[in-house]
Design a protein around this motif. Structure first.
Motif, PDB file in Angstrom:
ATOM      1  N   MET A  28       0.841  -1.168   0.000  1.00 38.11           N
ATOM      2  CA  MET A  28       0.000   0.000   0.000  1.00 38.11           C
ATOM      3  C   MET A  28       0.891   1.236   0.000  1.00 38.11           C
ATOM      4  N   ARG A  29       0.556   2.171  -0.866  1.00 41.81           N
ATOM      5  CA  ARG A  29       1.316   3.429  -0.959  1.00 41.81           C
ATOM      6  C   ARG A  29       0.361   4.607  -0.918  1.00 41.81           C
ATOM      7  N   HIS A  30       0.769   5.656  -0.217  1.00 40.78           N
ATOM      8  CA  HIS A  30      -0.028   6.883  -0.177  1.00 40.78           C
ATOM      9  C   HIS A  30       0.252   7.677  -1.447  1.00 40.78           C
ATOM     10  N   MET A  31      -0.821   8.086  -2.130  1.00 40.34           N
ATOM     11  CA  MET A  31      -0.712   8.847  -3.371  1.00 40.34           C
ATOM     12  C   MET A  31      -1.639  10.062  -3.274  1.00 40.34           C
ATOM     13  N   TYR A  32      -1.560  10.932  -4.279  1.00 43.29           N
ATOM     14  CA  TYR A  32      -2.380  12.137  -4.311  1.00 43.29           C
ATOM     15  C   TYR A  32      -3.047  12.264  -5.666  1.00 43.29           C
ATOM     16  N   LEU A  47      -8.666  12.891 -13.620  1.00 47.92           N
ATOM     17  CA  LEU A  47      -7.942  12.829 -12.350  1.00 47.92           C
ATOM     18  C   LEU A  47      -6.493  12.432 -12.616  1.00 47.92           C
ATOM     19  N   PHE A  48      -5.574  13.316 -12.211  1.00 50.55           N
ATOM     20  CA  PHE A  48      -4.146  13.035 -12.324  1.00 50.55           C
ATOM     21  C   PHE A  48      -3.644  12.554 -10.970  1.00 50.55           C
ATOM     22  N   ILE A  49      -2.840  11.495 -10.970  1.00 52.02           N
ATOM     23  CA  ILE A  49      -2.359  10.891  -9.730  1.00 52.02           C
ATOM     24  C   ILE A  49      -0.842  11.024  -9.677  1.00 52.02           C
ATOM     25  N   VAL A  50      -0.357  11.557  -8.547  1.00 51.75           N
ATOM     26  CA  VAL A  50       1.077  11.752  -8.352  1.00 51.75           C
ATOM     27  C   VAL A  50       1.505  11.056  -7.061  1.00 51.75           C
ATOM     28  N   GLU A  51       2.820  10.834  -6.932  1.00 56.00           N
ATOM     29  CA  GLU A  51       3.352  10.022  -5.838  1.00 56.00           C
ATOM     30  C   GLU A  51       3.682  10.773  -4.559  1.00 56.00           C
ATOM     31  N   ASN A  52       3.832  12.097  -4.608  1.00 59.79           N
ATOM     32  CA  ASN A  52       4.249  12.805  -3.401  1.00 59.79           C
ATOM     33  C   ASN A  52       3.691  14.222  -3.366  1.00 59.79           C
ATOM     34  N   GLU A  53       3.877  14.866  -2.232  1.00 60.82           N
ATOM     35  CA  GLU A  53       3.333  16.206  -2.034  1.00 60.82           C
ATOM     36  C   GLU A  53       3.982  17.246  -2.944  1.00 60.82           C
ATOM     37  N   ASP A  79     -11.132  19.148  -7.638  1.00 53.74           N
ATOM     38  CA  ASP A  79     -11.039  18.492  -6.331  1.00 53.74           C
ATOM     39  C   ASP A  79      -9.698  17.797  -6.155  1.00 53.74           C
ATOM     40  N   ARG A  80      -9.295  17.670  -4.879  1.00 53.00           N
ATOM     41  CA  ARG A  80      -8.056  16.990  -4.520  1.00 53.00           C
ATOM     42  C   ARG A  80      -8.390  15.821  -3.607  1.00 53.00           C
ATOM     43  N   PHE A  81      -7.649  14.732  -3.772  1.00 59.44           N
ATOM     44  CA  PHE A  81      -7.920  13.521  -3.019  1.00 59.44           C
ATOM     45  C   PHE A  81      -6.634  12.920  -2.477  1.00 59.44           C
ATOM     46  N   SER A  82      -6.743  12.385  -1.276  1.00 60.63           N
ATOM     47  CA  SER A  82      -5.688  11.565  -0.718  1.00 60.63           C
ATOM     48  C   SER A  82      -6.065  10.127  -1.068  1.00 60.63           C
ATOM     49  N   LEU A  83      -5.129   9.387  -1.670  1.00 64.04           N
ATOM     50  CA  LEU A  83      -5.417   8.051  -2.187  1.00 64.04           C
ATOM     51  C   LEU A  83      -4.472   7.012  -1.599  1.00 64.04           C
ATOM     52  N   LEU A  84      -4.932   5.781  -1.577  1.00 61.04           N
ATOM     53  CA  LEU A  84      -4.096   4.643  -1.214  1.00 61.04           C
ATOM     54  C   LEU A  84      -4.018   3.725  -2.424  1.00 61.04           C
ATOM     55  N   TYR A 138      -7.090   2.018  -6.497  1.00 63.21           N
ATOM     56  CA  TYR A 138      -6.931   3.095  -5.524  1.00 63.21           C
ATOM     57  C   TYR A 138      -8.143   3.143  -4.611  1.00 63.21           C
ATOM     58  N   LEU A 139      -7.892   3.482  -3.342  1.00 65.02           N
ATOM     59  CA  LEU A 139      -8.958   3.736  -2.381  1.00 65.02           C
ATOM     60  C   LEU A 139      -8.867   5.193  -1.954  1.00 65.02           C
ATOM     61  N   TYR A 140     -10.029   5.813  -1.710  1.00 64.67           N
ATOM     62  CA  TYR A 140     -10.054   7.162  -1.152  1.00 64.67           C
ATOM     63  C   TYR A 140      -9.672   7.054   0.327  1.00 64.67           C
ATOM     64  N   ALA A 141      -8.559   7.653   0.695  1.00 61.59           N
ATOM     65  CA  ALA A 141      -7.981   7.467   2.030  1.00 61.59           C
ATOM     66  C   ALA A 141      -8.932   7.870   3.150  1.00 61.59           C
ATOM     67  N   GLU A 142      -9.743   8.890   2.943  1.00 63.67           N
ATOM     68  CA  GLU A 142     -10.624   9.346   4.016  1.00 63.67           C
ATOM     69  C   GLU A 142     -11.824   8.425   4.226  1.00 63.67           C
ATOM     70  N   ARG A 143     -12.090   7.534   3.295  1.00 65.51           N
ATOM     71  CA  ARG A 143     -13.268   6.670   3.396  1.00 65.51           C
ATOM     72  C   ARG A 143     -12.994   5.296   3.997  1.00 65.51           C
ATOM     73  N   VAL A 144     -11.730   4.933   4.142  1.00 65.61           N
ATOM     74  CA  VAL A 144     -11.409   3.570   4.560  1.00 65.61           C
ATOM     75  C   VAL A 144     -10.473   3.532   5.763  1.00 65.61           C
ATOM     76  N   ALA A 145     -10.481   2.384   6.408  1.00 62.45           N
ATOM     77  CA  ALA A 145      -9.522   2.069   7.460  1.00 62.45           C
ATOM     78  C   ALA A 145      -8.933   0.709   7.110  1.00 62.45           C
ATOM     79  N   LEU A 146      -7.660   0.513   7.397  1.00 57.62           N
ATOM     80  CA  LEU A 146      -6.986  -0.753   7.119  1.00 57.62           C
ATOM     81  C   LEU A 146      -6.390  -1.290   8.404  1.00 57.62           C
TER      82      LEU A 146
END
Length: 167
Positions: free
Chosen positions: A1-5, A40-46, A64-69, A93-101
């Motif tokens: 799992m990796r955090h993406m934007y 939606l464009f997805i990038v690896e870091n801030e 809109d901006r999203f935090s993704l897993l 990808y999962l929307y980070a604010e909607r899930v818990a792992l």
């Protein structure tokens, strides 16, 4: 799992197609885009997210901006529509604010109780994937159900390790 934007492009009405093409070209010149899903464009870091937002803000196309897993390809999800999406490149990808792992804490003495807790939790989880460092699976749960999951685990004398809780 990796955090993406993820950063969405908002295409204003009345703009010529050439304007959109110029913005896409600027993104290609200045931003390291990892993946896309339509607008939606997805990038690896801030840092890359900030560059992408700057290009889109300047042209008035910041959406809109999203935090993704980004999940591993081995992930098994029942229904992805409510909690994430599959990109054009077939990444999940999962929307980070909607899930818990979570995973189960190690060192439990009673495997039957762990099995029973996992079976009851399966009614509530959206999916799972194998953990990289152990054979214990990582479970995906709606972020609103973390207390329920903790309660089920406690009822069977188990404890959960939260790897991610919605932001």
């Amino acid at each position: 799992m990796r955090h993406m934007y993820g950063v969405e492009i908002h295409v204003p009405a009345g703009k010529l197609p050439g304007f959109y093409a110029q913005v896409i070209h600027k993104i290609g010149d200045h931003v390291n885009v990892f993946d896309r899903d339509n607008l939606l464009f997805i990038v690896e870091n801030e840092a890359e997210r900030d560059k992408l937002e700057a290009v889109l803000s300047k042209s008035g196309m910041l959406g809109d901006r999203f935090s993704l897993l980004l999940l591993p390809s081995s992930a098994q999800i029942d229904t992805v529509e409510d909690i994430g999406f599959v990109s054009q490149s077939e990444h999940l990808y999962l929307y980070a604010e909607r899930v818990a792992l979570f995973t189960f804490a190690g060192g439990t003495e009673n495997e039957q109780d762990r099995w029973a807790a996992q079976e009851q939790l399966r009614e509530h989880v959206s999916g799972q994937f194998p953990a990289t460092a152990s054979s214990t699976p990582v479970f995906i749960l709606d972020n609103a159900q973390t207390e329920l999951a903790d309660g089920i685990a406690r009822a069977y004398g188990q404890s959960l390790v939260w790897l991610h809780r919605g932001e």
